[in-house]
Design an enzyme around this catalytic site. Structure first.
Site, PDB file in Angstrom:
ATOM      1  N   TRP A 148      49.677  14.630 -49.219  1.00  0.00           N
ATOM      2  CA  TRP A 148      49.864  13.181 -49.330  1.00  0.00           C
ATOM      3  C   TRP A 148      50.021  12.728 -50.777  1.00  0.00           C
ATOM      4  O   TRP A 148      49.306  11.833 -51.230  1.00  0.00           O
ATOM      5  CB  TRP A 148      48.686  12.414 -48.718  1.00  0.00           C
ATOM      6  CG  TRP A 148      48.612  12.418 -47.232  1.00  0.00           C
ATOM      7  CD1 TRP A 148      47.576  12.894 -46.476  1.00  0.00           C
ATOM      8  CD2 TRP A 148      49.581  11.902 -46.305  1.00  0.00           C
ATOM      9  NE1 TRP A 148      47.851  12.725 -45.144  1.00  0.00           N
ATOM     10  CE2 TRP A 148      49.076  12.114 -45.008  1.00  0.00           C
ATOM     11  CE3 TRP A 148      50.833  11.303 -46.443  1.00  0.00           C
ATOM     12  CZ2 TRP A 148      49.769  11.741 -43.861  1.00  0.00           C
ATOM     13  CZ3 TRP A 148      51.523  10.928 -45.304  1.00  0.00           C
ATOM     14  CH2 TRP A 148      50.989  11.146 -44.036  1.00  0.00           C
ATOM     15  N   GLU A 193      43.201   4.687 -50.903  1.00  0.00           N
ATOM     16  CA  GLU A 193      42.268   4.241 -51.950  1.00  0.00           C
ATOM     17  C   GLU A 193      40.859   4.031 -51.383  1.00  0.00           C
ATOM     18  O   GLU A 193      40.167   3.081 -51.723  1.00  0.00           O
ATOM     19  CB  GLU A 193      42.791   2.948 -52.607  1.00  0.00           C
ATOM     20  CG  GLU A 193      43.334   3.157 -54.015  1.00  0.00           C
ATOM     21  CD  GLU A 193      44.761   3.745 -53.972  1.00  0.00           C
ATOM     22  OE1 GLU A 193      45.165   4.270 -52.917  1.00  0.00           O
ATOM     23  OE2 GLU A 193      45.450   3.708 -55.000  1.00  0.00           O
TER      24      GLU A 193
HETATM   25  C1  LIG Z   1      51.055   7.362 -46.783  1.00  0.00           C
HETATM   26  C2  LIG Z   1      49.899   7.941 -47.530  1.00  0.00           C
HETATM   27  C3  LIG Z   1      49.967   8.067 -48.907  1.00  0.00           C
HETATM   28  C4  LIG Z   1      48.917   8.652 -49.617  1.00  0.00           C
HETATM   29  N1  LIG Z   1      49.039   8.838 -50.978  1.00  0.00           N
HETATM   30  C5  LIG Z   1      48.095   9.538 -51.626  1.00  0.00           C
HETATM   31  C6  LIG Z   1      48.265   9.869 -53.017  1.00  0.00           C
HETATM   32  O1  LIG Z   1      49.240   9.463 -53.661  1.00  0.00           O
HETATM   33  N2  LIG Z   1      47.329  10.651 -53.620  1.00  0.00           N
HETATM   34  C7  LIG Z   1      46.234  11.115 -52.953  1.00  0.00           C
HETATM   35  O2  LIG Z   1      45.420  11.817 -53.548  1.00  0.00           O
HETATM   36  N3  LIG Z   1      46.020  10.801 -51.633  1.00  0.00           N
HETATM   37  C8  LIG Z   1      46.929  10.028 -50.970  1.00  0.00           C
HETATM   38  N4  LIG Z   1      46.751   9.734 -49.632  1.00  0.00           N
HETATM   39  C9  LIG Z   1      45.593  10.262 -48.954  1.00  0.00           C
HETATM   40  C10 LIG Z   1      44.566   9.222 -48.595  1.00  0.00           C
HETATM   41  O3  LIG Z   1      43.886   8.812 -49.749  1.00  0.00           O
HETATM   42  C11 LIG Z   1      43.649   9.853 -47.529  1.00  0.00           C
HETATM   43  O4  LIG Z   1      44.393   9.927 -46.326  1.00  0.00           O
HETATM   44  C12 LIG Z   1      42.392   9.064 -47.347  1.00  0.00           C
HETATM   45  O5  LIG Z   1      41.538   9.261 -48.447  1.00  0.00           O
HETATM   46  C13 LIG Z   1      41.630   9.481 -46.071  1.00  0.00           C
HETATM   47  O6  LIG Z   1      41.441  10.858 -46.035  1.00  0.00           O
HETATM   48  P1  LIG Z   1      41.822  11.701 -44.737  1.00  0.00           P
HETATM   49  O7  LIG Z   1      43.191  11.290 -44.325  1.00  0.00           O
HETATM   50  O8  LIG Z   1      41.593  13.119 -45.036  1.00  0.00           O
HETATM   51  O9  LIG Z   1      40.826  11.208 -43.627  1.00  0.00           O
HETATM   52  P2  LIG Z   1      39.326  11.747 -43.435  1.00  0.00           P
HETATM   53  O10 LIG Z   1      38.622  11.785 -44.723  1.00  0.00           O
HETATM   54  O11 LIG Z   1      39.380  12.977 -42.636  1.00  0.00           O
HETATM   55  O12 LIG Z   1      38.725  10.568 -42.557  1.00  0.00           O
HETATM   56  C14 LIG Z   1      38.982  10.447 -41.141  1.00  0.00           C
HETATM   57  C15 LIG Z   1      38.246   9.207 -40.630  1.00  0.00           C
HETATM   58  O13 LIG Z   1      36.853   9.360 -40.824  1.00  0.00           O
HETATM   59  C16 LIG Z   1      36.347   8.259 -41.572  1.00  0.00           C
HETATM   60  N5  LIG Z   1      35.266   8.732 -42.431  1.00  0.00           N
HETATM   61  C17 LIG Z   1      35.274   9.768 -43.291  1.00  0.00           C
HETATM   62  N6  LIG Z   1      34.086   9.897 -43.882  1.00  0.00           N
HETATM   63  C18 LIG Z   1      33.303   8.904 -43.387  1.00  0.00           C
HETATM   64  C19 LIG Z   1      31.958   8.481 -43.633  1.00  0.00           C
HETATM   65  N7  LIG Z   1      31.168   9.085 -44.524  1.00  0.00           N
HETATM   66  N8  LIG Z   1      31.482   7.438 -42.931  1.00  0.00           N
HETATM   67  C20 LIG Z   1      32.278   6.793 -42.047  1.00  0.00           C
HETATM   68  N9  LIG Z   1      33.543   7.125 -41.787  1.00  0.00           N
HETATM   69  C21 LIG Z   1      34.055   8.173 -42.454  1.00  0.00           C
HETATM   70  C22 LIG Z   1      37.531   7.742 -42.366  1.00  0.00           C
HETATM   71  O14 LIG Z   1      37.362   6.385 -42.728  1.00  0.00           O
HETATM   72  C23 LIG Z   1      38.640   7.918 -41.359  1.00  0.00           C
HETATM   73  O15 LIG Z   1      38.594   6.841 -40.452  1.00  0.00           O
HETATM   74  C24 LIG Z   1      47.763   9.088 -48.929  1.00  0.00           C
HETATM   75  C25 LIG Z   1      47.680   8.921 -47.531  1.00  0.00           C
HETATM   76  C26 LIG Z   1      48.726   8.359 -46.847  1.00  0.00           C
HETATM   77  C27 LIG Z   1      48.617   8.217 -45.341  1.00  0.00           C
END
Ligand SMILES: Cc1cc2nc3c(=O)[nH]c(=O)nc-3n(C[C@H](O)[C@H](O)[C@H](O)COP(=O)(O)OP(=O)(O)OC[C@H]3O[C@@H](n4cnc5c(N)ncnc54)[C@H](O)[C@@H]3O)c2cc1C
Length: 392
Positions: A157, A372
């Site tokens: 991502w 973010e």
């Molecule tokens: C279009 C797009 C662009 C992006 N661009 C970038 C980028 O430029 N650079 C970069 O580094 N990243 C980027 N990202 C990544 C983005 O920051 C992550 O998707 C985000 O941090 C969530 O991580 P994850 O997808 O692994 O979800 P997970 O961390 O697996 O989370 C899954 C679910 O569990 C919830 N969750 C997790 N931990 C907890 C907790 N402790 N308590 C309660 N709920 C929790 C989350 O809120 C979510 O609902 C991008 C993502 C997208 C979709």
């Protein structure tokens, strides 16, 4: 732009220019780029000419030297046109902040001037396939070898991952560190833009997404990629996690502002359509249930704007603003999502059709709930700070 704050002459000038750009260049063309999922090259060139890549870079390095509040207002305006345009500048903005705040003098002198003009654009990469929210579990490794570090791992991502010339990369330099974040380091990776295979770095085809089209999100696969030791941000190992979190916190205000842009566009379109579309012999704007929707959309938007400006101003004064930035990000992005759905209801079947921009707003809004720091995490950040402030 509604007037939740008094604008300075400089702010009025710059926002007027961006508003014209959005109305004349972006809105008539956005559907074309969006449907083709095409990078909006000509729009980005105009954004360079407008100085948008140097908005917050100090004037001594060739930027406009504007504050976060003005930047947030600009981002709102760009996102009113298309959030993908703010996506092109967002990671660049965070990288500029990181280099400006934590970089060595050599890094600032060499990189900021070409970043200010947009000659070099930047990405920001911490997420991995198995680690998003839980940043401390990243696995990408950087191992010292002579004057270089050798990097191995996979990033996920990465917005602007292909076209960026600089990637701010978070990697593990000491896997034995406790707590784990003390073993993490930021590298300024200077790569060839637009090249998907270079020594030690492969960029697979862009990820396919629900919305947020036009700006690419990619993986980055590092296999024995060599970067010089002097590419460590600020020259210091083990402080990368803190540097990234500072960038993310700033990014929260920016994401809130993007939410405002979507929420504003949903409201503007709805106000217009409600007065044009007639049912039962009168414009739907005369039906009270539609009026209630318009009222709530506008009220939530205004509240979201006030929260966002409050957080931005607080950050501009250098005060701690994690609580305010978290609230702004949480609320403004939820309002974006809600207003997009309400706009769809108001537009009826046409809201669901690709003829109108509403379905795009509806597909673009959710990414703001995730990036973010997801909105679940914002609630944890807010609650943690509240409990700190009100400890008994
Ligand atoms: C279009 C797009 C662009 C992006 N661009 C970038 C980028 O430029 N650079 C970069 O580094 N990243 C980027 N990202 C990544 C983005 O920051 C992550 O998707 C985000 O941090 C969530 O991580 P994850 O997808 O692994 O979800 P997970 O961390 O697996 O989370 C899954 C679910 O569990 C919830 N969750 C997790 N931990 C907890 C907790 N402790 N308590 C309660 N709920 C929790 C989350 O809120 C979510 O609902 C991008 C993502 C997208 C979709």
């Amino acid at each position: 732009m509604s007037t939740v704050m008094e604008l300075t002459d400089v702010q009025q000038d710059i926002l007027g220019t961006i508003r014209d750009f959005v109305d004349k260049d972006v809105l008539p063309n956005v559907m074309k780029y969006e449907r083709a999922d095409e990078f909006p090259g000509p729009l980005v060139e105009t954004m360079k000419e407008l100085g948008l890549f140097g908005t917050t870079i100090p004037e001594e390095y060739g930027g406009l030297g504007l504050d976060l509040t003005t930047y947030a207002l600009i981002v709102k305006e760009l996102s009113r046109g298309w959030i993908s345009l703010s996506g092109v500048v967002n990671t660049h903005f965070i990288a500029s902040f990181m280099i400006k705040t934590f970089g060595t003098q050599e890094q600032k002198d060499r990189l900021l001037p070409k970043m200010a003009t947009g000659e070099v654009r930047c990405a920001f990469s911490m997420t991995e396939p198995h680690a998003g929210t839980d940043v401390q579990s990243i696995r990408t490794r950087a191992v010292r070898d002579g004057d270089d570090y050798v990097i191995n791992g996979q990033k996920m991502w990465v917005t602007n991952g292909l076209r960026a010339g600089i990637v701010m990369l978070l990697a593990v330099t000491d896997p034995t560190a406790e707590p784990r974040h003390r073993g993490m380091t930021t590298f300024i990776i200077e790569k060839d833009p637009d090249v998907d295979e270079q020594p030690g770095l492969t960029i697979p085809p862009k990820l396919k997404k629900l919305g947020y089209k036009g700006v690419e999100s990619t993986e980055l696969v590092f296999e024995n990629y060599r970067t010089p030791a002097h590419s460590i941000l600020g020259g210091e190992e083990g402080v990368g996690f803190k540097q990234f979190m500072a960038g993310v916190e700033l990014g929260r205000v920016n994401v809130a502002a993007r939410g405002l842009g979507i929420a504003q566009s949903a409201l503007d379109n709805s106000l217009r359509y409600a007065q044009e579309r007639e049912t039962f012999g009168k414009p739907i704007a005369n039906h009270q249930l539609i009026q209630a929707k318009l009222a709530m959309m506008a009220t939530k938007l205004r509240a979201a704007e006030l929260l966002t400006i409050d957080a931005a101003r607080r950050k501009d004064t250098g005060e701690r603003a994690d609580l305010e930035a978290g609230m702004a990000k949480l609320f403004a992005t939820e309002v974006a999502e809600e207003n997009a759905l309400e706009a769809m209801r108001i537009h009826g079947g046409y809201g669901y059709s690709q003829e109108y921009p509403i379905e795009r707003l509806y597909r673009d809004a959710p990414v703001l709930l995730i990036g973010e720091g997801s909105n679940e995490i914002q609630q944890l950040v807010i609650a943690r700070r509240l409990l700190e402030l009100h400890k008994i």
